[in-house]
Each structure stands twice: as C-alpha cells, then as structure tokens.
Design a protein around this motif. Structure first.
Motif, PDB file in Angstrom:
ATOM      1  N   HIS A  39       0.848  -1.197   0.000  1.00  0.00           N
ATOM      2  CA  HIS A  39       0.000   0.000   0.000  1.00  0.00           C
ATOM      3  C   HIS A  39       0.880   1.242   0.000  1.00  0.00           C
ATOM      4  N   VAL A  40       0.239   2.386  -0.128  1.00  0.00           N
ATOM      5  CA  VAL A  40       0.976   3.638  -0.258  1.00  0.00           C
ATOM      6  C   VAL A  40       1.859   3.898   0.959  1.00  0.00           C
ATOM      7  N   GLY A  41       1.514   3.356   2.126  1.00  0.00           N
ATOM      8  CA  GLY A  41       2.355   3.526   3.310  1.00  0.00           C
ATOM      9  C   GLY A  41       3.736   2.914   3.134  1.00  0.00           C
ATOM     10  N   HIS A  42       3.819   1.783   2.443  1.00  0.00           N
ATOM     11  CA  HIS A  42       5.123   1.170   2.170  1.00  0.00           C
ATOM     12  C   HIS A  42       5.971   2.113   1.311  1.00  0.00           C
ATOM     13  N   ALA A 104       2.592  -1.416  -9.623  1.00  0.00           N
ATOM     14  CA  ALA A 104       1.535  -0.472  -9.956  1.00  0.00           C
ATOM     15  C   ALA A 104       1.567   0.744  -9.049  1.00  0.00           C
ATOM     16  N   LEU A 105       1.813   0.538  -7.770  1.00  0.00           N
ATOM     17  CA  LEU A 105       1.931   1.666  -6.832  1.00  0.00           C
ATOM     18  C   LEU A 105       3.094   2.563  -7.201  1.00  0.00           C
ATOM     19  N   LEU A 106       4.228   1.964  -7.516  1.00  0.00           N
ATOM     20  CA  LEU A 106       5.424   2.735  -7.829  1.00  0.00           C
ATOM     21  C   LEU A 106       5.317   3.477  -9.148  1.00  0.00           C
ATOM     22  N   ALA A 107       4.453   3.016 -10.026  1.00  0.00           N
ATOM     23  CA  ALA A 107       4.281   3.656 -11.333  1.00  0.00           C
ATOM     24  C   ALA A 107       3.455   4.941 -11.224  1.00  0.00           C
ATOM     25  N   ARG A 108       2.764   5.115 -10.118  1.00  0.00           N
ATOM     26  CA  ARG A 108       1.918   6.317  -9.941  1.00  0.00           C
ATOM     27  C   ARG A 108       2.716   7.589  -9.929  1.00  0.00           C
TER      28      ARG A 108
END
Length: 108
Positions: A39-42, A104-108
């Motif tokens: 999640h974004v917290g990581h 996917a999170l890191l691609a944001r």
C-alpha cells in the motif's frame, strides 16, 4: 541440554539522542515486509527515509522494496490462524501478485 550464552549487562543510561552528523554518504534503502497487500504507506516509508537522508546531506541512489518470500508469509498466516484470527487477518497475496501490486503503486 539447552545451550546457554552469556548475556551482557544492559547499559543503564541508553541515549537515543541524534549523534554528531556523519560525513555525506551514498545509500541504497531497503524496505522489507510482507506487503500483503502493498500500500501507499510502504512507498511513503521509503520516500520519507530517502528525504530525511537527503536533508542531512546524503545521497540516495535507490529505494528497493523487498516483499518477503511466500514461505514466510504462509508461516505468519498459520501462526495467526492458530491464535484464533480470522477474516482479513488471514489475507495473504502470493509473491507474484504482491510484486505486481507494488509495481503499480510505484508507477503512480
């Protein structure tokens, strides 16, 4: 018979004050955990650590996110299950899915 190892005495006055500044260094940060799900917290954890190091004059060459192996995650879920946990506490994504979600999170 159990092996016994000597335990050094505790230092009575542990101090967690910031130490003197270190000379500028280069770092690669490693953020590890089950990340089930990531999640974004990581991501914020890695970015915040990098920002703090950079604010102190250091450079950060990379932030590597390291989801733990499926075996560790399965053992963690089994331990929770045996302690009576249920529902979302037993949710576990396989490594391939955790990596896809993290990308996917890191691609944001």
């Amino acid at each position: 018979p159990a092996l016994r190892f000597p335990v050094p005495p505790m230092t009575p006055n542990l101090c967690f004050e910031p130490s003197d500044s270190l000379p500028p260094s280069r770092y690669v940060l490693l953020v590890s955990g089950t990340m089930s799900p990531p999640h974004v917290g990581h991501v914020r954890l890695g970015l915040s650590a990098a920002a703090a190091l950079r604010a102190d004059g250091h450079s950060v060459d990379a932030i590597c996110f390291l989801p733990v192996h499926d075996n560790y995650l399965c053992n963690k879920v089994a331990a929770k299950c045996s302690s009576g946990a249920s529902g979302a506490d037993l949710l576990a994504f396989p490594m391939c899915d955790r990596c896809l979600l993290l990308r996917a999170l890191l691609a944001r």
